[in-house]
Write an enzyme that holds these catalytic residues in place. Structure first.
Site, PDB file in Angstrom:
ATOM      1  N   TRP A   1       0.856  -1.205   0.000  1.00  0.00           N
ATOM      2  CA  TRP A   1       0.000   0.000   0.000  1.00  0.00           C
ATOM      3  C   TRP A   1       0.885   1.245   0.000  1.00  0.00           C
ATOM      4  O   TRP A   1       0.706   2.135  -0.817  1.00  0.00           O
ATOM      5  CB  TRP A   1      -0.885  -0.073   1.235  1.00  0.00           C
ATOM      6  CG  TRP A   1      -1.840   1.078   1.446  1.00  0.00           C
ATOM      7  CD1 TRP A   1      -1.537   2.353   1.713  1.00  0.00           C
ATOM      8  CD2 TRP A   1      -3.258   1.021   1.422  1.00  0.00           C
ATOM      9  NE1 TRP A   1      -2.647   3.117   1.873  1.00  0.00           N
ATOM     10  CE2 TRP A   1      -3.746   2.323   1.694  1.00  0.00           C
ATOM     11  CE3 TRP A   1      -4.184  -0.011   1.211  1.00  0.00           C
ATOM     12  CZ2 TRP A   1      -5.103   2.619   1.759  1.00  0.00           C
ATOM     13  CZ3 TRP A   1      -5.549   0.286   1.274  1.00  0.00           C
ATOM     14  CH2 TRP A   1      -5.985   1.593   1.545  1.00  0.00           C
TER      15      TRP A   1
ATOM     16  N   ASP B   1       2.813   1.638  -3.346  1.00  0.00           N
ATOM     17  CA  ASP B   1       1.954   2.137  -4.432  1.00  0.00           C
ATOM     18  C   ASP B   1       1.667   3.637  -4.262  1.00  0.00           C
ATOM     19  O   ASP B   1       1.611   4.390  -5.239  1.00  0.00           O
ATOM     20  CB  ASP B   1       0.649   1.345  -4.475  1.00  0.00           C
ATOM     21  CG  ASP B   1       0.824  -0.046  -5.066  1.00  0.00           C
ATOM     22  OD1 ASP B   1       1.835  -0.253  -5.770  1.00  0.00           O
ATOM     23  OD2 ASP B   1      -0.029  -0.916  -4.810  1.00  0.00           O
ATOM     24  N   GLU B   2       1.424   4.060  -2.985  1.00  0.00           N
ATOM     25  CA  GLU B   2       1.249   5.498  -2.715  1.00  0.00           C
ATOM     26  C   GLU B   2       2.463   6.287  -3.185  1.00  0.00           C
ATOM     27  O   GLU B   2       2.346   7.341  -3.810  1.00  0.00           O
ATOM     28  CB  GLU B   2       1.050   5.734  -1.210  1.00  0.00           C
ATOM     29  CG  GLU B   2      -0.314   5.402  -0.677  1.00  0.00           C
ATOM     30  CD  GLU B   2      -0.416   5.665   0.825  1.00  0.00           C
ATOM     31  OE1 GLU B   2      -1.529   5.571   1.357  1.00  0.00           O
ATOM     32  OE2 GLU B   2       0.630   5.968   1.462  1.00  0.00           O
ATOM     33  N   LEU B   3       3.638   5.761  -2.873  1.00  0.00           N
ATOM     34  CA  LEU B   3       4.875   6.461  -3.219  1.00  0.00           C
ATOM     35  C   LEU B   3       5.003   6.627  -4.731  1.00  0.00           C
ATOM     36  O   LEU B   3       5.383   7.698  -5.216  1.00  0.00           O
ATOM     37  CB  LEU B   3       6.076   5.675  -2.669  1.00  0.00           C
ATOM     38  CG  LEU B   3       7.461   6.273  -2.983  1.00  0.00           C
ATOM     39  CD1 LEU B   3       7.603   7.662  -2.366  1.00  0.00           C
ATOM     40  CD2 LEU B   3       8.571   5.351  -2.462  1.00  0.00           C
TER      41      LEU B   3
END
Length: 992
Positions: free
Chosen positions: A83, A86-88
């Site tokens: 998670w 993917d945000e990064l």
């Protein structure tokens, strides 16, 4: 598209999106960071309500894209969450598209471990990558390698985590403020206000400082304070703007006093700590909460000291470096609270006022074509008050010229409602006695008396010469207040409207309510006033008839016991026999038909000023022995007055006695010594023979053009204060004695043939005038302090002892055609800081650069003349053709480079003789010196490649008067040699 452009055009829902691994930081570090963000008003995305899966959903992607700043909080277990990874990736995509600012925090992790995916961080990353495609793994790895290169805060470098969190919050706040607020764009003069306040704030100082912003209602105090708050807010971790304090306080009226104070403290703490459910239980709460915090607090519109005591009683209530800014109309409140750093918001300049009006009326900084004069008049009537300019300007937006003209008329007669509401607040806060004083100044004493009570409350301004100045709109407020007292003019406190005054005086409708009448007689054609017009106005104190005259067919039977009597062109021979002047303080009756004022000895203990100037029929003054407080007696051009009465011997507070141009005056008292008399002006009393030895404290005595033939020897040892003596006249053929204290001596028009010995010995003499002394042949060495010598029209003058000891300001020999060559040479060589004027036919040879006309270009390759530098000076000489029609001569010199850049500009204003004889006029030389460069520009580098300088000279009325011009560059070597020559010459003069 650049970053600032894309950021400003994007729609943002959040200030900050945090990317983090929850178990590592959520309950500790991150919660404290959120708290600091909230205290600064920073909105942070909260992911707690989002269901977490293996990949980030569309809601999270949208939140990232709609945040202005993303904070990547890299902890040891950050890479254990797909998670987070993917945000990064999404965050860095947004950064690459120039839509977002990325901030990194390395929390208990080494940036190199993040970049290389090594150590514990790398182990967590490898575990997360298990079962993922090579493409996904490479995408995550590339993102981590990139984010590790973004400079950020390292927790390992901080000894105190709280300090690190505070710095991060401040840095983020600053990044959010990269796009400045546009709320204050176009505010005329705002930048100058903020610059001046910056020096008072002294932000580099760690002490707690309280600053006052003081000025009248409608001047812009709140706007300045808000702009300052906006500018400084990112520099303080805790900020609060307490606006509309007067309204808050008013809303709490009726609440228990203690509870209302608690409520105020509660509001401040709730705002500054960003806690809506804050509850304050005692008045020490602000100190308890804020004594260790660096705060910025603006307390706006304080009108009661108690408000300050509740919110910011002591500096010890706040942490180091705190700034408390207080705005108020009442300077006294600031002083009583110990606030000495006070910024006074002054009225804008005429240019700024016009711009404020135009921005509201025309939505641009200048008037539309054809509206220029109307806009200037409206701005003038608004008295440069920003509130008035904005309100009136907005009301005129898009209106025709006719509407503008109607508004001008309305401004003269009444106040706009919005403006009145604001201005009236200050009036309503005054004590009853100060409200009365306000109205008295509004109607009668503007530009006259001084009272600092109203000045401290910003309702008046004290000018540099100590006079009260009330703003025009405040005067209008005063008139509006009085207008509301009654529908019948005769029942109001003050009357100023001409038609209302005419009605009251013609119909005898005045009452005991009327205290003052100010009547502008120029606004009315005629007035038939009854002889009993004032009979019912028993409380009338102030009576002013000015700018014209009024006819009285018969003497008045009654005039109240007024305090102020100002009546221009009074038509009768005397005041009513029933008039009782015991309350009279000032009597102004210029240009009257008075032959006398009153008979007998009257009680005049209150009388301070008498002005009967130009009363040409006045034959006698009353007995003034009881006017023991009289300070000024003006009798200018009272042509029938023969005697100043001996009763003035009692006037020991008299400061000024003016009887100039009393052409029949012959008798003045003798053997008296008035203790306070400083100024005596008896010039052109052409029959006066006796010297006015009436005070040994006189500082200025003017007895020019009288029959007085000399100064009596008896005064020399007694008159120790005399600074200025004007004694020149045709009757003065000798001068045997002059008090040694004299600094300025005027002997113009005298028949003296030589400068008297008593004048040569005046050690303090600074200014000597011998103008039009037609028999004077020589001027010897004079006082070493001499700065000015006027010998204009001394047509017999041949010899002058030069040089003078110091650089002289003014040296003039206009029409002195008989000056010998030695005198002319020495005068021309004399150094001046002003100018020299003397007859001449050509520019002397010492001015090495010459040209016909009014301009000359000089090369800067001086050759043998010396070295040239930024501090070099020049000396100029102009040959002027005869000047016949002007009393004032203005010569200007502009210095420019070859490219047209102005280097300096110098002006000299010379006064020509008052009795010029056309047949004696000739060409004259006008000589002055100056700097090549303006002092303000010396700090800049002088262009060493500059090859020449253009000198342009002008006469303000006619440049053709300049026949020829000459310039000499005064290099350092030349000035040094000149000084040596002068010193040697002075030694020779002394030895002779």
């Amino acid at each position: 598209m650049d970053s600032s452009s894309s950021l400003s055009s994007h729609i943002w829902r959040y200030h900050v999106f945090p990317s983090f691994h929850g178990p590592d930081v959520r309950k500790g570090f991150l919660s404290h960071l959120h708290y600091h963000f909230a205290s600064k008003g920073i909105t942070t995305f909260n992911d707690e309500k989002i269901d977490k899966g293996q990949t980030i959903g569309p809601e999270l992607v949208q939140a990232i894209r709609e945040s202005r700043v993303s904070i990547v909080l890299l902890s040891k277990k950050y890479a254990s969450s797909s998670w987070c990874l993917d945000e990064l990736v999404e965050i860095l995509n947004c950064e690459e598209d120039d839509r977002q600012v990325v901030v990194t925090i390395f929390y208990d992790v080494d940036p190199s471990d993040v970049r290389k995916q090594e150590g514990d961080f790398g182990s967590a990353f490898e575990k997360t990558c298990q079962g993922k495609s090579e493409e996904v793994k490479q995408r995550w790895s590339k993102a981590l390698a990139h984010v590790a290169t973004i400079a950020g805060e390292h927790s390992l470098n901080w000894a105190n985590e709280a300090d690190m969190i505070q710095k991060i919050a401040t840095d983020v706040s600053n990044k959010l403020n990269l796009t400045p607020s546009r709320d204050f764009e176009g505010m005329v003069g705002l930048e100058a206000h903020l610059t001046k306040l910056d020096s008072l704030l002294c932000l580099e100082c760690d002490d707690v400082k309280m600053i006052g912003i003081w000025g009248p209602a409608g001047i812009g105090k709140t706007t300045i304070a808000r702009a300052l708050h906006n500018q400084l807010s990112s520099s303080f971790p805790f900020i609060c703007f307490m606006g509309n304090l007067r309204g808050i306080f008013k809303s709490l009226m009726g609440v228990d006093d203690y509870d209302s104070k608690l409520c105020l403290q509660n509001q401040l703490l709730s705002k500054i700590l960003n806690q809506k459910d804050m509850r304050v239980h005692h008045l020490g709460a602000i100190k308890e909460w804020l004594q260790d915090k660096r705060v910025l607090i603006v307390i706006d519109d304080v009108d009661d000291l108690e408000q300050l005591e509740v919110l910011a009683k002591e500096q010890s209530w706040f942490g180091y470096g705190s700034r408390i800014i207080v705005t108020t109309k009442d300077k006294k409140i600031l002083k009583e609270h110990g606030i000495n750093d006070i910024y006074h918001v002054d009225f804008p300049s005429k240019k700024e006022a016009l711009e404020i009006l135009c921005l509201s009326a025309f939505k641009q900084s200048s008037p539309w074509d054809g509206f220029e004069e109307l806009a200037k008049k409206v701005a003038e009537f608004c008295g440069n008050l920003p509130l008035g300019l904005s309100v009136v300007g907005s009301s005129l937006h898009g209106e025709s010229k006719h509407q503008w003209e109607l508004q001008l008329y309305r401004l003269e007669t009444c106040l706009d409602r919005k403006i009145e509401q604001v201005l009236r607040l200050g009036y309503d806060r005054l004590l009853k006695k100060d409200q009365s004083l306000f109205l008295h100044i509004a109607f009668f004493f503007n530009n006259e008396i001084v009272d600092h009570t109203l000045a401290d409350k910003s309702l008046v301004h004290v000018s540099i010469n100590g006079r009260i100045v009330m703003h025009y709109l405040l005067q209008q407020l005063g008139r509006q207040i009085v207008l509301e007292q009654s529908n019948e003019p005769g029942r109001r406190q003050f009357l100023v409207e001409v038609e209302e005054i005419r009605d009251v005086l013609e119909n005898e409708t005045g009452t005991g309510s009327v205290e003052g009448i100010s009547f502008d007689m120029s606004k009315i054609r005629e007035l038939s006033m009854s002889k009993r017009a004032f009979e019912r106005m028993r409380n009338l104190k102030y009576l002013r008839f000015y700018n014209g005259n009024v006819s009285l067919l018969e003497d008045m039977e009654y005039l109240p016991r007024v305090v102020l009597l100002h009546w221009d062109s009074y038509p009768r021979k005397s005041l009513p026999p029933t008039f009782q002047p015991e309350r009279l303080v000032e009597l102004h009756m210029p240009m009257s038909n008075l032959e006398k004022l009153w008979g007998g000895i009257q009680p005049l203990a209150n009388l301070k000023k008498i002005d009967l100037g130009y009363s040409r029929k006045l034959m006698e003054l009353p007995n003034l022995s009881k006017a023991t407080n009289l300070e000024t007696l003006e009798l200018i051009r009272c042509n029938s007055l023969v005697e100043v009465p001996s009763s003035i011997s009692n006037l020991h507070k008299l400061k000024k006695l003016k009887t100039s141009w009393c052409i029949k005056l012959q008798v003045i008292p003798t053997n008296i010594n008035l203790a306070s008399l400083a100024v005596v002006d008896m010039n052109n009393c052409s029959r006066l023979r006796s010297f006015p030895d009436i005070s040994s404290n006189i500082k200025t005595l003017n007895i020019t053009n009288t029959k007085i033939e000399d100064v009596p020897p008896s005064i020399v040892g007694r008159w120790l204060c005399l600074d200025f003596l004007f004694i020149g006249s045709k009757s003065l053929k000798r001068l045997s004695h002059v008090p040694e204290s004299v600094k300025k001596l005027d002997l113009r028009n005298s028949d003296i043939q030589r400068i008297p010995d008593c004048v040569i010995g005046l050690r303090h003499l600074v200014d000597l005038i011998v103008e039009n002394c037609k028999k004077l042949e020589s001027i010897p060495a004079l006082s070493p302090l001499l700065e000015s010598l006027n010998a204009n029209d001394c047509i017999s003058l041949k010899r002058v002892c030069c040089p003078f000891h110091n650089p002289i300001k003014v040296l003039t020999f206009y029409n002195c055609l008989k000056l010998d060559e030695e005198a002319r040479k020495r005068i021309i060589q004399q150094r001046v800081v002003g100018y020299i004027c003397l007859p001449g036919k050509k520019v002397p040879a010492e001015f090495t650069h010459k040209a016909a006309g009014n301009s000359i270009t000089i090369p800067l390759d001086l050759g043998g003349e010396g070295t040239f530098s930024a501090s070099s000076r020049f000396k100029a000489c102009l040959l002027l053709s005869p000047i016949r029609d002007y009393r004032i001569l203005t010569i200007t010199c502009h210095l420019r480079s070859k490219g047209g850049l102005q280097l300096n500009s110098i002006s000299n204003v010379a006064r020509l003789p008052t009795d010029m004889s056309p047949r004696a006029l000739s060409e004259h030389l006008f000589i002055f010196d100056g700097d090549l460069f303006d002092e303000q520009n010396i700090g800049h580098e002088v262009d060493v490649t500059m090859k020449e300088i253009l000198f342009e000279f002008s006469c303000w009325y006619n440049d053709d008067k300049i026949i020829e011009c000459g310039v000499k560059l005064l290099t350092e070597e030349a000035e040094s040699n000149s000084s040596s020559i002068k010193l040697n010459h002075l030694e020779n003069v002394r030895s002779r």
